[in-house]
Design a protein around this motif. Structure first.
Motif, mmCIF file in Angstrom:
data_model
loop_
_atom_site.group_PDB
_atom_site.id
_atom_site.type_symbol
_atom_site.label_atom_id
_atom_site.label_comp_id
_atom_site.label_asym_id
_atom_site.label_seq_id
_atom_site.Cartn_x
_atom_site.Cartn_y
_atom_site.Cartn_z
ATOM 1 N N MET A 81 0.851 -1.204 0.000
ATOM 2 C CA MET A 81 0.000 0.000 0.000
ATOM 3 C C MET A 81 0.887 1.254 0.000
ATOM 4 S SD MET A 81 -2.960 1.207 2.714
ATOM 5 C CE MET A 81 -4.014 -0.140 2.198
ATOM 6 N N THR A 82 0.484 2.264 -0.750
ATOM 7 C CA THR A 82 1.248 3.498 -0.829
ATOM 8 C C THR A 82 1.295 4.191 0.522
ATOM 9 O OG1 THR A 82 0.581 3.808 -3.125
ATOM 10 C CG2 THR A 82 1.393 5.730 -1.960
ATOM 11 N N ASP A 83 2.494 4.623 0.913
ATOM 12 C CA ASP A 83 2.670 5.319 2.184
ATOM 13 C C ASP A 83 2.428 6.808 1.956
ATOM 14 O OD1 ASP A 83 3.352 6.352 4.606
ATOM 15 O OD2 ASP A 83 5.329 5.403 4.720
ATOM 16 N N ILE A 84 1.166 7.213 2.024
ATOM 17 C CA ILE A 84 0.825 8.597 1.730
ATOM 18 C C ILE A 84 1.387 9.544 2.776
ATOM 19 C CG2 ILE A 84 -1.413 8.406 2.883
ATOM 20 C CD1 ILE A 84 -0.533 10.579 -0.199
ATOM 21 N N SER A 85 1.526 9.095 4.015
ATOM 22 C CA SER A 85 2.075 9.971 5.056
ATOM 23 C C SER A 85 3.498 10.384 4.722
ATOM 24 C CB SER A 85 2.041 9.262 6.412
ATOM 25 O OG SER A 85 0.709 8.997 6.810
ATOM 26 N N ALA A 86 4.280 9.434 4.227
ATOM 27 C CA ALA A 86 5.658 9.751 3.856
ATOM 28 C C ALA A 86 5.700 10.716 2.683
ATOM 29 C CB ALA A 86 6.416 8.469 3.525
ATOM 30 N N VAL A 87 4.778 10.551 1.735
ATOM 31 C CA VAL A 87 4.714 11.459 0.590
ATOM 32 C C VAL A 87 4.357 12.874 1.050
ATOM 33 C CG1 VAL A 87 3.503 11.983 -1.571
ATOM 34 C CG2 VAL A 87 4.134 9.618 -1.033
ATOM 35 N N LEU A 88 3.404 12.977 1.943
ATOM 36 C CA LEU A 88 3.009 14.291 2.456
ATOM 37 C C LEU A 88 4.154 14.934 3.230
ATOM 38 C CD1 LEU A 88 -0.637 13.492 3.635
ATOM 39 C CD2 LEU A 88 0.082 14.588 1.500
ATOM 40 N N ASP A 89 4.865 14.141 4.013
ATOM 41 C CA ASP A 89 6.024 14.672 4.743
ATOM 42 C C ASP A 89 7.078 15.197 3.775
ATOM 43 O OD1 ASP A 89 4.848 14.052 7.142
ATOM 44 O OD2 ASP A 89 5.981 12.192 7.455
ATOM 45 N N ARG A 90 7.301 14.455 2.680
ATOM 46 C CA ARG A 90 8.298 14.908 1.708
ATOM 47 C C ARG A 90 7.846 16.206 1.037
ATOM 48 N NH1 ARG A 90 12.707 12.716 -0.742
ATOM 49 N NH2 ARG A 90 12.893 11.806 1.348
ATOM 50 N N ALA A 91 6.551 16.336 0.753
ATOM 51 C CA ALA A 91 6.043 17.585 0.187
ATOM 52 C C ALA A 91 6.312 18.752 1.139
ATOM 53 C CB ALA A 91 4.557 17.466 -0.111
ATOM 54 N N ASP A 92 6.145 18.511 2.432
ATOM 55 C CA ASP A 92 6.434 19.550 3.424
ATOM 56 C C ASP A 92 7.918 19.910 3.422
ATOM 57 O OD1 ASP A 92 3.768 19.368 4.096
ATOM 58 O OD2 ASP A 92 4.114 18.199 5.930
ATOM 59 N N GLN A 93 8.758 18.887 3.386
ATOM 60 C CA GLN A 93 10.202 19.109 3.393
ATOM 61 C C GLN A 93 10.670 19.858 2.147
ATOM 62 O OE1 GLN A 93 11.607 15.090 3.720
ATOM 63 N NE2 GLN A 93 10.603 14.768 5.711
ATOM 64 N N ASN A 94 9.990 19.606 1.028
ATOM 65 C CA ASN A 94 10.364 20.218 -0.253
ATOM 66 C C ASN A 94 9.811 21.623 -0.441
ATOM 67 O OD1 ASN A 94 11.682 17.878 -1.020
ATOM 68 N ND2 ASN A 94 10.080 17.181 -2.435
ATOM 69 N N LEU A 95 9.022 22.126 0.499
ATOM 70 C CA LEU A 95 8.235 23.336 0.236
ATOM 71 C C LEU A 95 9.090 24.504 -0.226
ATOM 72 C CD1 LEU A 95 5.565 24.802 0.150
ATOM 73 C CD2 LEU A 95 5.837 25.339 2.582
ATOM 74 N N GLN A 96 10.184 24.813 0.475
ATOM 75 C CA GLN A 96 10.978 25.965 0.072
ATOM 76 C C GLN A 96 11.567 25.783 -1.315
ATOM 77 O OE1 GLN A 96 11.256 29.074 1.612
ATOM 78 N NE2 GLN A 96 12.028 29.441 -0.450
ATOM 79 N N ASP A 97 12.072 24.584 -1.610
ATOM 80 C CA ASP A 97 12.587 24.328 -2.955
ATOM 81 C C ASP A 97 11.463 24.403 -3.985
ATOM 82 O OD1 ASP A 97 15.152 23.980 -2.009
ATOM 83 O OD2 ASP A 97 15.028 21.801 -1.914
ATOM 84 N N SER A 98 10.267 23.965 -3.604
ATOM 85 C CA SER A 98 9.123 24.045 -4.505
ATOM 86 C C SER A 98 8.784 25.497 -4.823
ATOM 87 C CB SER A 98 7.905 23.355 -3.875
ATOM 88 O OG SER A 98 8.145 21.989 -3.649
ATOM 89 N N ILE A 99 8.847 26.351 -3.833
ATOM 90 C CA ILE A 99 8.590 27.778 -4.050
ATOM 91 C C ILE A 99 9.653 28.366 -4.964
ATOM 92 C CG2 ILE A 99 8.512 30.032 -2.930
ATOM 93 C CD1 ILE A 99 7.360 28.594 -0.451
ATOM 94 N N ASP A 100 10.905 27.989 -4.734
ATOM 95 C CA ASP A 100 11.991 28.494 -5.582
ATOM 96 C C ASP A 100 11.766 28.098 -7.038
ATOM 97 O OD1 ASP A 100 13.169 29.555 -3.329
ATOM 98 O OD2 ASP A 100 14.619 27.913 -3.084
ATOM 99 N N ARG A 101 11.317 26.856 -7.261
ATOM 100 C CA ARG A 101 11.061 26.424 -8.629
ATOM 101 C C ARG A 101 9.904 27.209 -9.244
ATOM 102 N NH1 ARG A 101 13.077 21.391 -6.524
ATOM 103 N NH2 ARG A 101 11.091 20.927 -5.487
ATOM 104 N N LEU A 102 8.842 27.410 -8.476
ATOM 105 C CA LEU A 102 7.728 28.205 -8.979
ATOM 106 C C LEU A 102 8.188 29.613 -9.333
ATOM 107 C CD1 LEU A 102 4.784 28.919 -9.588
ATOM 108 C CD2 LEU A 102 4.442 29.279 -7.130
#
Length: 463
Positions: free
Chosen positions: A1-22
């Motif tokens: 089963m997909t570990d959605i909690s880990a995916v959500l945590d990674r999205a949180d960790q990536n947020l600043q880099d995600s903003i930089d890319r945007l």
């Protein structure tokens, strides 16, 4: 089963880099309507291809007669995983009037506009670069945790949405086999409010008509001819006044064919949103709803058809006064359609009605201004139900199913040309100032939008 909690945590960790890319994407001045920015539009398309390739998509720039498309594909966790087409657009509106911007429109910033509320500023942050990047970043987080996506994904990013999409239909026709999926995901929409996500299940269609009523061969002196000569303004206003009866219903023969009543449970959900005629109309200086009697403002704007007069011309309209009977008068009329109303039948019914009101010694001309059918998704479709549940898990308030009074042509194109329904989920807010100076996108919209798409993809993969 997909570990959605880990995916959500990674999205949180990536947020600043995600903003930089945007922000890197927002800095590209991809104004599609101005030929001076042609190279910038291609630069935006190429930037997106590089980003998509970087997370494992088979991505490419596709040339058109206008600005290029971006097409990308990614396999799912299994060959029989659901297949979706995700649509967004990388082009933006012009920035004029530039003097009204508080900051440079293509130098994005993070600003705190009220205590605890941060926003991302710049042209395209909300419409539509920030919206499309929420999905790209959700895919990134998924890939970094699981090495794959839970569903099969095709991406179509357009570069001409803000200038009428002239290349889109030919592109869909030429690439239908490649682009066809089980359904489309469209992110160019918004939320009900800052804490309540929304899925749009209905879009009204549109028929535009212009009529020109002609009488005498020239303008006439109203003293010499008044009372004897036909007045096209009288004829026109009589036509327009007769479009509605005393209850607000449209009088055209067969107009309501294909119009169904909204399910009671959906209307009850709309009533629970708390928007009444006073709150809806108060912001524009009105309080009494027009249209069909006995219906709520949300039902009137989301689920009922309309006939609206958008402009009238005729006679002397300059300074002072001129006593003439005009030779001609014209009006522009638009019909918003719902359900299975047929645009061609509506147009012909209108023309037949107008012709019946024209005196024998007068004439009328008709000019078309577009036509598209309404889009109505099943309120209980499995995809909508899954997406609603996923959004409700992420946000403070449960997701609501709404209608939209306007039209999104791409949704009709997907349905007509590719045989696909669309799931319309976006995270814009009413105060995002899209198409206006000082456009912004709430940081919460961007962050939780990424998390929302991760949840939606997980839900859609569930049998």
């Amino acid at each position: 089963m997909t570990d959605i909690s880990a995916v959500l945590d990674r999205a949180d960790q990536n947020l600043q880099d995600s903003i930089d890319r945007l922000f890197s994407l927002v800095r590209i001045q991809s104004i599609s309507t101005d030929p001076a920015y042609k190279a910038e539009c291609r630069k935006a398309a190429e930037w997106l291809v590089v980003e998509l390739k970087g997370i494992g998509f088979d991505a490419s720039v596709r040339d058109t007669a206008g600005h290029p498309m971006v097409v990308a594909h990614h396999d799912g966790a299994s060959p029989d995983a659901p297949h979706v087409l995700f649509y967004g657009h990388y082009d933006v509106q012009p920035v004029d009037p530039i003097e009204l911007w508080e900051d440079s429109p293509f130098e994005p910033k993070i600003k705190e506009i009220s205590p605890g509320r941060k926003v991302l500023t710049g042209r395209g942050t909300a419409d539509d670069k920030g919206q499309l990047m929420t999905f790209v970043e959700a895919c990134r987080a998924y890939k970094e945790i699981n090495g794959s996506l839970p569903i099969r994904v095709t991406i179509l990013f357009e570069g001409e949405e803000e200038s009428g999409s002239p290349s889109l239909k030919p592109f869909l026709d030429a690439n239908a086999a490649e682009l066809k999926a089980e359904y489309a995901l469209v992110c160019d929409t918004g939320m009900w409010d800052g804490d309540t996500p929304a899925i749009a299940a209905a879009l009204r269609g549109l028929v535009g008509e212009e009529i020109v009523v002609k009488a005498a061969d020239r303008d006439l002196h109203s003293g010499l001819f008044g009372g004897a000569a036909a007045n096209p303004i009288h004829i026109l206003t009589d036509i327009l006044a007769g479009l509605h009866d005393e209850t607000g219903r449209v009088t055209l023969e067969g107009f309501y064919e294909g119009v169904e009543e909204t399910p009671t449970n959906i209307k009850e959900g709309w009533e629970a949103l708390g928007r009444n005629s006073e709150s809806f109309l108060g912001g524009v200086g009105l309080s009494i709803p027009s249209g069909e009697k006995g219906r709520s403002v949300l039902e009137l704007t989301w689920a009922r058809p309309t006939a609206e007069i958008n402009g009238i011309t005729g006679g002397y309209t300059g300074e002072g006064f001129k006593t003439v009977i005009a030779a001609q008068a014209s009006a522009k009329i638009s019909f918003r359609l719902v359900g299975d109303q047929n645009p061609a039948k509506i147009r012909e019914a209108f023309r037949a009605y107008v012709r019946s009101k024209i005196p024998a010694d007068c004439t009328v001309e008709f000019h078309e201004h577009g036509a598209s059918p309404a889009i109505q998704l099943s309120y209980d479709s499995p995809e909508l139900t899954k997406a609603k549940g996923a959004l409700s898990e992420e946000w403070k308030n449960p997701a609501v199913i709404i209608g939209m009074g306007g039209s999104i042509p791409i949704v009709g194109d997907f349905q007509k040309q590719l045989g696909m329904d669309s799931l319309l989920v976006g995270f814009g807010l009413v105060d995002d100032r899209i198409h206006s100076p000082n456009e912004k996108y709430d940081l919460k919209s961007y962050h939780k939008g990424i998390r929302s798409w991760a949840r939606i993809m997980t839900a859609l993969a569930t049998k």
